[in-house]
Design an enzyme around this catalytic site. Structure first.
Site, PDB file in Angstrom:
ATOM      1  N   HIS A  41      35.774 -29.920  -0.916  1.00 41.63           N
ATOM      2  CA  HIS A  41      35.475 -28.862  -1.892  1.00 41.63           C
ATOM      3  C   HIS A  41      36.090 -29.198  -3.245  1.00 41.63           C
ATOM      4  CE1 HIS A  41      34.681 -25.502   1.312  1.00 41.63           C
ATOM      5  NE2 HIS A  41      33.681 -26.336   1.184  1.00 41.63           N
ATOM      6  N   HIS A  54      27.373 -31.781  -0.730  1.00 40.30           N
ATOM      7  CA  HIS A  54      28.445 -31.194   0.078  1.00 40.30           C
ATOM      8  C   HIS A  54      28.842 -32.145   1.218  1.00 40.30           C
ATOM      9  CE1 HIS A  54      30.727 -28.179   2.297  1.00 40.30           C
ATOM     10  NE2 HIS A  54      30.001 -28.466   3.362  1.00 40.30           N
ATOM     11  N   LYS A  61      29.397 -25.602  17.838  1.00 40.33           N
ATOM     12  CA  LYS A  61      29.603 -24.548  16.836  1.00 40.33           C
ATOM     13  C   LYS A  61      29.509 -23.166  17.494  1.00 40.33           C
ATOM     14  CE  LYS A  61      29.342 -22.856  12.354  1.00 40.33           C
ATOM     15  NZ  LYS A  61      29.039 -23.016  10.956  1.00 40.33           N
ATOM     16  N   GLU A  82      28.555 -33.656   9.056  1.00 42.34           N
ATOM     17  CA  GLU A  82      28.940 -32.477   9.844  1.00 42.34           C
ATOM     18  C   GLU A  82      28.754 -32.751  11.345  1.00 42.34           C
ATOM     19  OE1 GLU A  82      30.453 -30.114   8.290  1.00 42.34           O
ATOM     20  OE2 GLU A  82      29.573 -29.830   6.297  1.00 42.34           O
ATOM     21  N   HIS A 117      36.954 -30.553   4.589  1.00 38.58           N
ATOM     22  CA  HIS A 117      36.330 -29.665   3.611  1.00 38.58           C
ATOM     23  C   HIS A 117      37.251 -29.294   2.450  1.00 38.58           C
ATOM     24  CE1 HIS A 117      33.252 -29.483   6.635  1.00 38.58           C
ATOM     25  NE2 HIS A 117      32.555 -28.572   6.006  1.00 38.58           N
ATOM     26  N   ASN A 135      36.369 -26.958   9.408  1.00 35.60           N
ATOM     27  CA  ASN A 135      36.543 -27.350   8.007  1.00 35.60           C
ATOM     28  C   ASN A 135      37.220 -28.698   7.846  1.00 35.60           C
ATOM     29  OD1 ASN A 135      35.362 -25.069   6.809  1.00 35.60           O
ATOM     30  ND2 ASN A 135      37.175 -23.880   7.346  1.00 35.60           N
ATOM     31  N   LYS A 195      28.454 -17.327   8.354  1.00 34.51           N
ATOM     32  CA  LYS A 195      29.141 -17.386   7.051  1.00 34.51           C
ATOM     33  C   LYS A 195      28.078 -17.421   5.967  1.00 34.51           C
ATOM     34  CE  LYS A 195      33.563 -19.646   7.881  1.00 34.51           C
ATOM     35  NZ  LYS A 195      34.364 -20.858   7.612  1.00 34.51           N
ATOM     36  N   GLU A 221      37.282 -16.543  11.815  1.00 36.18           N
ATOM     37  CA  GLU A 221      38.172 -17.648  11.437  1.00 36.18           C
ATOM     38  C   GLU A 221      39.646 -17.234  11.366  1.00 36.18           C
ATOM     39  OE1 GLU A 221      36.493 -20.501   8.601  1.00 36.18           O
ATOM     40  OE2 GLU A 221      38.519 -20.905   7.929  1.00 36.18           O
ATOM     41  N   ARG A 247      23.470  -2.114   2.084  1.00 35.52           N
ATOM     42  CA  ARG A 247      24.678  -2.265   2.932  1.00 35.52           C
ATOM     43  C   ARG A 247      24.428  -3.049   4.222  1.00 35.52           C
ATOM     44  NH1 ARG A 247      25.384   3.181   1.297  1.00 35.52           N
ATOM     45  NH2 ARG A 247      26.739   3.218  -0.527  1.00 35.52           N
ATOM     46  N   ARG A 282      38.204 -21.574  14.503  1.00 33.12           N
ATOM     47  CA  ARG A 282      37.033 -21.809  13.642  1.00 33.12           C
ATOM     48  C   ARG A 282      37.398 -22.651  12.428  1.00 33.12           C
ATOM     49  NH1 ARG A 282      31.936 -17.970  11.941  1.00 33.12           N
ATOM     50  NH2 ARG A 282      30.970 -19.571  10.648  1.00 33.12           N
TER      51      ARG A 282
HETATM   52  P1  NAD Z   1      20.625 -27.842   0.226  1.00 36.61           P
HETATM   53  O1  NAD Z   1      20.340 -26.527   0.765  1.00 36.61           O
HETATM   54  O2  NAD Z   1      20.911 -27.966  -1.228  1.00 36.61           O
HETATM   55  O3  NAD Z   1      19.436 -28.823   0.601  1.00 36.61           O
HETATM   56  C1  NAD Z   1      19.505 -30.147   0.180  1.00 36.61           C
HETATM   57  C2  NAD Z   1      18.241 -30.591  -0.562  1.00 36.61           C
HETATM   58  O4  NAD Z   1      17.224 -30.883   0.371  1.00 36.61           O
HETATM   59  C3  NAD Z   1      17.678 -29.574  -1.504  1.00 36.61           C
HETATM   60  O5  NAD Z   1      17.161 -30.229  -2.630  1.00 36.61           O
HETATM   61  C4  NAD Z   1      16.564 -28.961  -0.692  1.00 36.61           C
HETATM   62  O6  NAD Z   1      15.563 -28.383  -1.477  1.00 36.61           O
HETATM   63  C5  NAD Z   1      16.049 -30.167   0.032  1.00 36.61           C
HETATM   64  N1  NAD Z   1      15.382 -29.916   1.295  1.00 36.61           N
HETATM   65  C6  NAD Z   1      15.742 -29.034   2.235  1.00 36.61           C
HETATM   66  N2  NAD Z   1      15.004 -29.194   3.321  1.00 36.61           N
HETATM   67  C7  NAD Z   1      14.127 -30.176   3.062  1.00 36.61           C
HETATM   68  C8  NAD Z   1      13.118 -30.799   3.796  1.00 36.61           C
HETATM   69  N3  NAD Z   1      12.874 -30.498   5.070  1.00 36.61           N
HETATM   70  N4  NAD Z   1      12.401 -31.779   3.202  1.00 36.61           N
HETATM   71  C9  NAD Z   1      12.664 -32.148   1.923  1.00 36.61           C
HETATM   72  N5  NAD Z   1      13.624 -31.614   1.180  1.00 36.61           N
HETATM   73  C10 NAD Z   1      14.358 -30.639   1.749  1.00 36.61           C
HETATM   74  O7  NAD Z   1      21.882 -28.527   0.966  1.00 36.61           O
HETATM   75  P2  NAD Z   1      22.430 -28.470   2.457  1.00 36.61           P
HETATM   76  O8  NAD Z   1      23.146 -29.736   2.627  1.00 36.61           O
HETATM   77  O9  NAD Z   1      21.395 -28.070   3.418  1.00 36.61           O
HETATM   78  O10 NAD Z   1      23.482 -27.285   2.399  1.00 36.61           O
HETATM   79  C11 NAD Z   1      24.629 -27.358   1.617  1.00 36.61           C
HETATM   80  C12 NAD Z   1      25.165 -25.966   1.437  1.00 36.61           C
HETATM   81  O11 NAD Z   1      25.505 -25.431   2.718  1.00 36.61           O
HETATM   82  C13 NAD Z   1      26.420 -25.896   0.601  1.00 36.61           C
HETATM   83  O12 NAD Z   1      26.270 -24.887  -0.342  1.00 36.61           O
HETATM   84  C14 NAD Z   1      27.520 -25.554   1.590  1.00 36.61           C
HETATM   85  O13 NAD Z   1      28.551 -24.796   1.020  1.00 36.61           O
HETATM   86  C15 NAD Z   1      26.762 -24.762   2.609  1.00 36.61           C
HETATM   87  N6  NAD Z   1      27.363 -24.757   3.933  1.00 36.61           N
HETATM   88  C16 NAD Z   1      27.531 -23.559   4.536  1.00 36.61           C
HETATM   89  C17 NAD Z   1      28.066 -23.499   5.801  1.00 36.61           C
HETATM   90  C18 NAD Z   1      28.166 -22.174   6.498  1.00 36.61           C
HETATM   91  O14 NAD Z   1      28.775 -22.107   7.564  1.00 36.61           O
HETATM   92  N7  NAD Z   1      27.563 -21.140   5.971  1.00 36.61           N
HETATM   93  C19 NAD Z   1      28.422 -24.674   6.476  1.00 36.61           C
HETATM   94  C20 NAD Z   1      28.227 -25.885   5.836  1.00 36.61           C
HETATM   95  C21 NAD Z   1      27.700 -25.916   4.553  1.00 36.61           C
HETATM   96  N1  GLY Z   2      31.128 -24.548   8.354  1.00 36.58           N
HETATM   97  C1  GLY Z   2      32.344 -23.926   8.729  1.00 36.58           C
HETATM   98  C2  GLY Z   2      32.167 -22.666   9.490  1.00 36.58           C
HETATM   99  O1  GLY Z   2      31.091 -22.222   9.744  1.00 36.58           O
HETATM  100  O2  GLY Z   2      33.142 -22.051   9.847  1.00 36.58           O
END
Ligand code: NAD
Ligand code: GLY
Length: 364
Positions: free
Chosen positions: A249, A262, A224, A182, A245, A242, A140, A234, A118, A238
């Site tokens: 998406h 993404h 942020k 971003e 997005h 997006n 998030k 949100e 939990r 907040r």
């Molecule tokens: P990712 O986590 O898939 O990383 C991208 C690629 O880079 C992967 O292949 C990873 O293994 C590689 N990688 C990571 N760091 C590296 C490094 N230092 N050197 C070499 N390779 C490396 O993608 P991302 O763009 O980091 O994240 C995308 C995800 O984030 C999506 O799922 C999206 O929905 C999510 N997201 C979440 C929020 C939130 O607020 N929680 C906001 C924006 C995006």
């Molecule tokens: N990436 C959008 C949020 O964190 O709200």
């Protein structure tokens, strides 16, 4: 090293930003119990896992789970892999999970931490530009469902965020561009002066000039943190984060998770939001040109896939967390530097944007 604070009362936490932070033992003071589980993937583990482990071994029981790499694995099966590792190694409620990776690892680790017994603590060590400026901050967490991106999740804030800008040196160029989408977003929705900074320095930023990158990461995280502190769950501002997005998406879901990054989908989605904002008369065509120029300078796509028509877009856009009572709500630009969330736009203007294809941004 620069430090920022996400101000959320008794759940406030610091963001550390600088070079070489991975080796500096910054995480240990944020671990309350005696156990940690590092969650990473098979790309990042050979690059950075040992360095992180070294700062913890001897002080804590350090276990590790290495997941397959890719957005297509951002699902509940991988969450179960994390639970398996926690249970097999008898982690209790005082354990701390550490996310070492990009947004996929960060979102999944945070979600597992939100659910395990939990709710247990977790720490973000983001390794992509996107995760350093966006996903690691704000709490998030979650996974994808085949019918919708990030549809299963929870708000769960980390104990701290450790951003080592040096790890960006191993990041593939496409991923750097995806993160820049971003970064550009913050300028567009909140801070026009920051957009000017990005326009002035985009070549140096794309060339990984460390002082410029650190500054851009700092300002992105500061925006942020400010937004999240005002509206953690949100209910209002907040949603500005997006921008692009909802369109993005839809692109990701249509093309199959992992096909378009993404951030790439957000790039094209940002152009679609700019196009609609222009059709509504809120921003000018020269503003749209300005937005296209900075996205292109960051090597981002500025058109959606040709295969996607209006109906496909609309079907997918209706599976969005901003949809209320069946109507699509979008983040648009009231002006450059100020966003708005609205469902109050003529349906035919949205249809024009969705069908504009390569003419996107050129008809207002
Ligand atoms: P990712 O986590 O898939 O990383 C991208 C690629 O880079 C992967 O292949 C990873 O293994 C590689 N990688 C990571 N760091 C590296 C490094 N230092 N050197 C070499 N390779 C490396 O993608 P991302 O763009 O980091 O994240 C995308 C995800 O984030 C999506 O799922 C999206 O929905 C999510 N997201 C979440 C929020 C939130 O607020 N929680 C906001 C924006 C995006
Ligand atoms: N990436 C959008 C949020 O964190 O709200």
């Amino acid at each position: 090293m620069q430090t920022l604070k996400v101000d959320l009362g008794d759940r406030s936490y610091p963001i550390f930003i600088g070079q070489g932070l991975l080796d500096q033992g910054l995480i240990s003071p944020f671990i309350k119990g005696k156990q940690v589980l590092i969650v990473t993937n098979d790309t990042i583990a050979p690059l950075y896992l040992e360095r992180l482990q070294k700062t913890l071994t001897g002080q804590f029981q350090v276990d590790t789970v290495i997941l397959p790499d890719g957005e297509q694995y951002k699902n509940v099966d991988q969450i179960n892999m994390i639970f398996d590792a926690l249970l097999e190694n008898r982690h209790n409620r005082t354990t701390t999970l550490i996310a070492l990776g990009g947004g996929v690892i960060g979102d999944m680790t945070g979600f597992a931490a939100a659910c395990y017994q939990r709710g247990v603590n977790f720490v973000q060590v983001p390794t992509t530009l996107l995760s350093q400026v966006d996903s690691s901050v704000g709490g998030k967490t979650g996974v994808n469902h085949p019918k919708g991106k990030n549809m299963i999740g929870a708000f769960h804030q980390p104990q701290c965020v450790v951003i080592d800008t040096d790890v960006l040196n191993t990041l593939p160029e496409k991923e750097l561009s995806a993160g820049m989408a971003e970064v550009i977003k913050y300028g567009l929705i909140y801070d026009e002066a920051f957009l000017c900074y990005l326009e002035d320095h985009i070549d140096g930023l794309m060339g990984l000039q460390s002082d410029l990158l650190e500054q851009a990461i700092y300002r992105s995280c500061a925006v942020k943190a400010e937004v999240v502190a005002q509206d953690e769950k949100e209910a209002g501002i907040r949603a500005w984060l997006n921008l692009g997005h909802t369109f993005g998406h839809a692109i990701e879901a249509d093309q199959g998770y992992g096909e378009w990054l993404h951030g790439e989908a957000v790039g094209a989605g940002t152009m679609m939001a700019a196009d609609l904002s222009c059709r509504l008369g809120w921003i000018s065509s020269s503003d749209v040109d300005r937005i296209r120029n900075i996205l292109e300078a960051a090597n981002l796509p500025v058109f959606p896939p040709e295969s996607m028509g209006v109906d496909t877009f609309k079907d997918l856009m209706l599976v969005d967390k901003k949809v209320v009572d069946g109507s699509i709500r979008l983040v648009l630009l009231q002006e450059v530097g100020k966003a708005i969330v609205t469902s109050d736009f003529p349906a035919e203007l949205l249809d024009q944007t969705l069908s504009a294809g390569k003419k996107l941004g050129s008809c207002c």
